[in-house]
Design a protein around this motif. Sequence first.
Motif, PDB file in Angstrom:
ATOM      1  N   GLY A 217      14.832  -8.213 -14.421  1.00 49.08           N
ATOM      2  CA  GLY A 217      14.578  -6.966 -15.131  1.00 49.08           C
ATOM      3  C   GLY A 217      15.793  -6.393 -15.824  1.00 49.08           C
ATOM      4  N   GLU A 218      16.830  -7.192 -16.008  1.00 47.52           N
ATOM      5  CA  GLU A 218      18.055  -6.737 -16.680  1.00 47.52           C
ATOM      6  C   GLU A 218      17.717  -6.433 -18.140  1.00 47.52           C
ATOM      7  OE1 GLU A 218      22.024  -5.644 -16.863  1.00 47.52           O
ATOM      8  OE2 GLU A 218      20.954  -6.372 -15.084  1.00 47.52           O
ATOM      9  N   ARG A 219      18.244  -5.298 -18.642  1.00 49.31           N
ATOM     10  CA  ARG A 219      17.987  -4.903 -20.027  1.00 49.31           C
ATOM     11  C   ARG A 219      18.924  -5.666 -20.962  1.00 49.31           C
ATOM     12  NH1 ARG A 219      20.155  -0.790 -23.226  1.00 49.31           N
ATOM     13  NH2 ARG A 219      18.738  -0.043 -24.880  1.00 49.31           N
ATOM     14  N   PHE A 220      18.332  -6.414 -21.915  1.00 48.64           N
ATOM     15  CA  PHE A 220      19.099  -7.233 -22.845  1.00 48.64           C
ATOM     16  C   PHE A 220      19.441  -6.376 -24.072  1.00 48.64           C
ATOM     17  CE2 PHE A 220      17.950 -10.512 -20.099  1.00 48.64           C
ATOM     18  CZ  PHE A 220      18.605 -11.688 -20.434  1.00 48.64           C
ATOM     19  N   ASP A 221      20.534  -5.637 -23.960  1.00 47.72           N
ATOM     20  CA  ASP A 221      20.964  -4.815 -25.085  1.00 47.72           C
ATOM     21  C   ASP A 221      21.973  -5.590 -25.936  1.00 47.72           C
ATOM     22  OD1 ASP A 221      23.139  -4.887 -23.438  1.00 47.72           O
ATOM     23  OD2 ASP A 221      23.113  -2.752 -22.920  1.00 47.72           O
ATOM     24  N   THR A 222      22.500  -4.884 -26.922  1.00 50.18           N
ATOM     25  CA  THR A 222      23.458  -5.540 -27.843  1.00 50.18           C
ATOM     26  C   THR A 222      24.698  -6.015 -27.116  1.00 50.18           C
ATOM     27  OG1 THR A 222      22.666  -4.067 -29.597  1.00 50.18           O
ATOM     28  CG2 THR A 222      24.756  -5.200 -29.954  1.00 50.18           C
TER      29      THR A 222
ATOM     30  N   TRP B   3      23.935  -9.353 -25.313  1.00 51.13           N
ATOM     31  CA  TRP B   3      23.842 -10.487 -26.252  1.00 51.13           C
ATOM     32  C   TRP B   3      25.214 -10.835 -26.845  1.00 51.13           C
ATOM     33  CZ3 TRP B   3      20.086 -13.701 -26.197  1.00 51.13           C
ATOM     34  CH2 TRP B   3      18.802 -13.314 -25.868  1.00 51.13           C
TER      35      TRP B   3
ATOM     36  N   TRP C 106      16.915 -11.974 -16.922  1.00 48.02           N
ATOM     37  CA  TRP C 106      15.670 -11.489 -17.526  1.00 48.02           C
ATOM     38  C   TRP C 106      14.587 -11.302 -16.471  1.00 48.02           C
ATOM     39  CZ3 TRP C 106      10.900 -14.128 -18.534  1.00 48.02           C
ATOM     40  CH2 TRP C 106      10.035 -13.409 -19.339  1.00 48.02           C
TER      41      TRP C 106
END
Length: 854
Positions: free
Chosen positions: A133-138, A141, A130
């Motif tokens: 800058g990592e994108r927390f997409d589906t 998760w 996080w």
Amino acid sequence: MNNYEKNNLFQASQLTILLSLSVFSVILSVEAFLMSWELWPLIPIMIGVSVSWMVHIQQRLTGNQRLWLYTTFVMFSFFYYGSHQTSVFDTVAVMAMIMILYTMVCIKPLITFLQMIYYLTLGYGLLMLWHSGERFDTLLWSRALMNAVVITAVSIISRTIIEKWTEVMAHSHSEIEKLTDATDRLNDFLANVSHETRTPINAIIGLSGICIDEEENAERRANLISVREAGRRVAEQISDILDFTEIDRKKLTNHYEDYMLSSVLNDLVEEIRPFKPKELELIIDVDPAIPSVMNTDISKLRKILRHLIMNGLKYTHEGGVYVRLYTIQESYGVNLLIKVTDTGIGMTEDELERIFERYFQADSGRSRQGGGLGLGMTIVQGFTASLGGFIRVSSKPGEGTTVTVSLPQKVVDPVSCMSISRPEKLCLGAFLHLDKYANPNVREYYNMMIHNIVKGFGVQMHRVDHVANLKKLLASVQLTHLFIAEEEYATAPELIESIAQKIITVVVANDGFRLPEGSKARIMAKPFYCFPVAAILNAEHNLDALDERISFPGIRALVVDDEPMNLTVAQNIFKRYGMKVTTASSGSDALDLCRERSFDIVFMDHMMPGMDGVEALKRIRSNKNYAEIPVVALTANAVSTARETFLAAGFDGFVSKPIELVDLERVLRKVLRKSLVTYQSAEQSNPQPEQPAAAEQSVPEQPLTVMQQLKACGLNTADGLKYCAGDDEFYLSMLRQFSEEYAERADRMQTFLADGDLKNYEILVHALKSNLKMLGSEALSERAKEMEFAAKDGNAALIAEKHGVLNDDCRSLAVELLRILGGESRPESDTDEIMEFLPEDDSVTEFAPDGEEG
């Protein structure tokens, strides 16, 4: 330690974890360099690996503490690996493998700890993503959730496996404990039954022996002998059960002591002889290089030998058993090797593999010809292991079995166990026809045994195999001794008897063989082996002395004994030899007498109150006038090692009580100067025994019915008369003395028991044992012996249980003797117990294995 730490599997899991930590640390270090990770955490990781190995090798901490230490370093390494962005989602596989590995240690809290560390590491890794800058997409998760679920499932499975495993192990431990407890209770039961059975069995053996001696009817005598032999067999089985229970419970203790192989073998042969079938040969071959005195547990050594020999005899129906004893030098002393070979039924490979199993018998599933409990070889193996030795067995069906036992021994005296005096003056002959033995192995065994006898003694031996060669041998060689087999004697008895008139002739025969009346030959009971031969060769034989009466006129003898009856017996026996006898009732009295007077010989009892015989001997020897005077132990302590013990203590000779005249004369001839020994022809008038003083002539001549009444009391009058030199009047006076003095003796024993003084009680009951045997009451003597050993062991409970019954029976015997002999109370004596008595005035070819002439 708990059950986990005792389990080898769990112990091995610690080593597996430590190895895994080491491998993982190396891989982690390589990846850290390749991925340019921070390197400072590698330092504590490597230190942790080094510390873990050091703790494991030195076993510094407990098992649980070491395990938590390893786990700490494993988790630190795991967190270092999982805290980098590139490996956040790779940790699931690593943690799953770690959990599977830790399932082996069977500790549920460790699994929970690993699970929490994983959640912490995963959370920290997501936080690092996080921040970067990592994108927390589906997808991210779902991957994180899936990893968490996998680890949760693995942890649940691991804990379930541990629970089930723990239940199984607990149940197994419970069953093992139950089996162990049942085995212990069974062994305790067997031991208790054996102990309780031993006493009545000993009574059966002892009383049947007395009945055999008194029984004149041949059929009833044979039946009594069968009863006695059955009792002996049961007694041996009881002893085997006790030995087995000690081995099974691992409660064996060793009692090391010095011993002479000759004594062990002589005792063993006497024990085995009644069980040896006449059709089988028992050959005992002793290597002359065996040291004369060694050190081991004598009881275990004797039982090992006995079981091996008895096993060989039991499974052999034709031929014999060959016992070979030899030693191998070692830095600590020697290894004594016992090699027992039989010509019996042999064993298959399957039976050989099972031979040391408890209760196993080689023929148990076939004809079941052998008896016994099947414990013999188990006991041999247990005793051998206890003594630090090993055992090896080889066998072939139909060809026999060989058992070799090696036992480490300390050497006390390296001199050869075989020794004879003046071998250069001896020339032996042997009339032995070996071809009469159908089994060639038996012939070979006898040849080897005779060869070792000749080698060990360093003598000449000439062997012949038939009468014609015997005559040639006698015409060409001056023999000193001739040994003849029983069967060879039967081929020419007249010739043998004529030879026996000139040289010492020994017939080697089975039990039951009898020489004709008046024969000058003597019998040596089988087996024929070196030590009885040595005894004959070392004996000072005088053929003319067989027709002569030995005497020692003028010899001044001091007899020391605390028992008045023993002193009376000694006076009557020694004065028949023309001795001047002085008596003392204690060691201190003997010292006073030795300071005041001069003696030619001293006879010393061992067990006396105050100062025992050994201490008295040492003090007498300190007097320079008595430094060379012979002192002979005269004691009822007649166990197999007693003679060696007393001789080692400084005594010049040993005579056991009751006194056997043959033994007494042999010792006197040995210890006294030749000039003091006198022989008289049997035709010359024998010195008449001193007539009792008027005050003592209260023993009238008794009719024959008195002896019959004494027998009815349970006395073996034949034995009693033998110990009293065949003098009826002397024997009756001994009976009277016992009956009149027993009440006072019983009161003294009771006083010592009331005071808890077992030492003085032991001395009194020791004397009582000797007196009862001398009077012919073997059964009561054995019971007194039991009380003596109970006192020696401090077994007050056994004494309290059995002394009263023994005392009552002795009192009853004393009362009955007074009734039969018409005795009165004996008045108190005003004289000192030190008395002096004056005697009345008296106006082939040299041996080769093939037996051929050389």
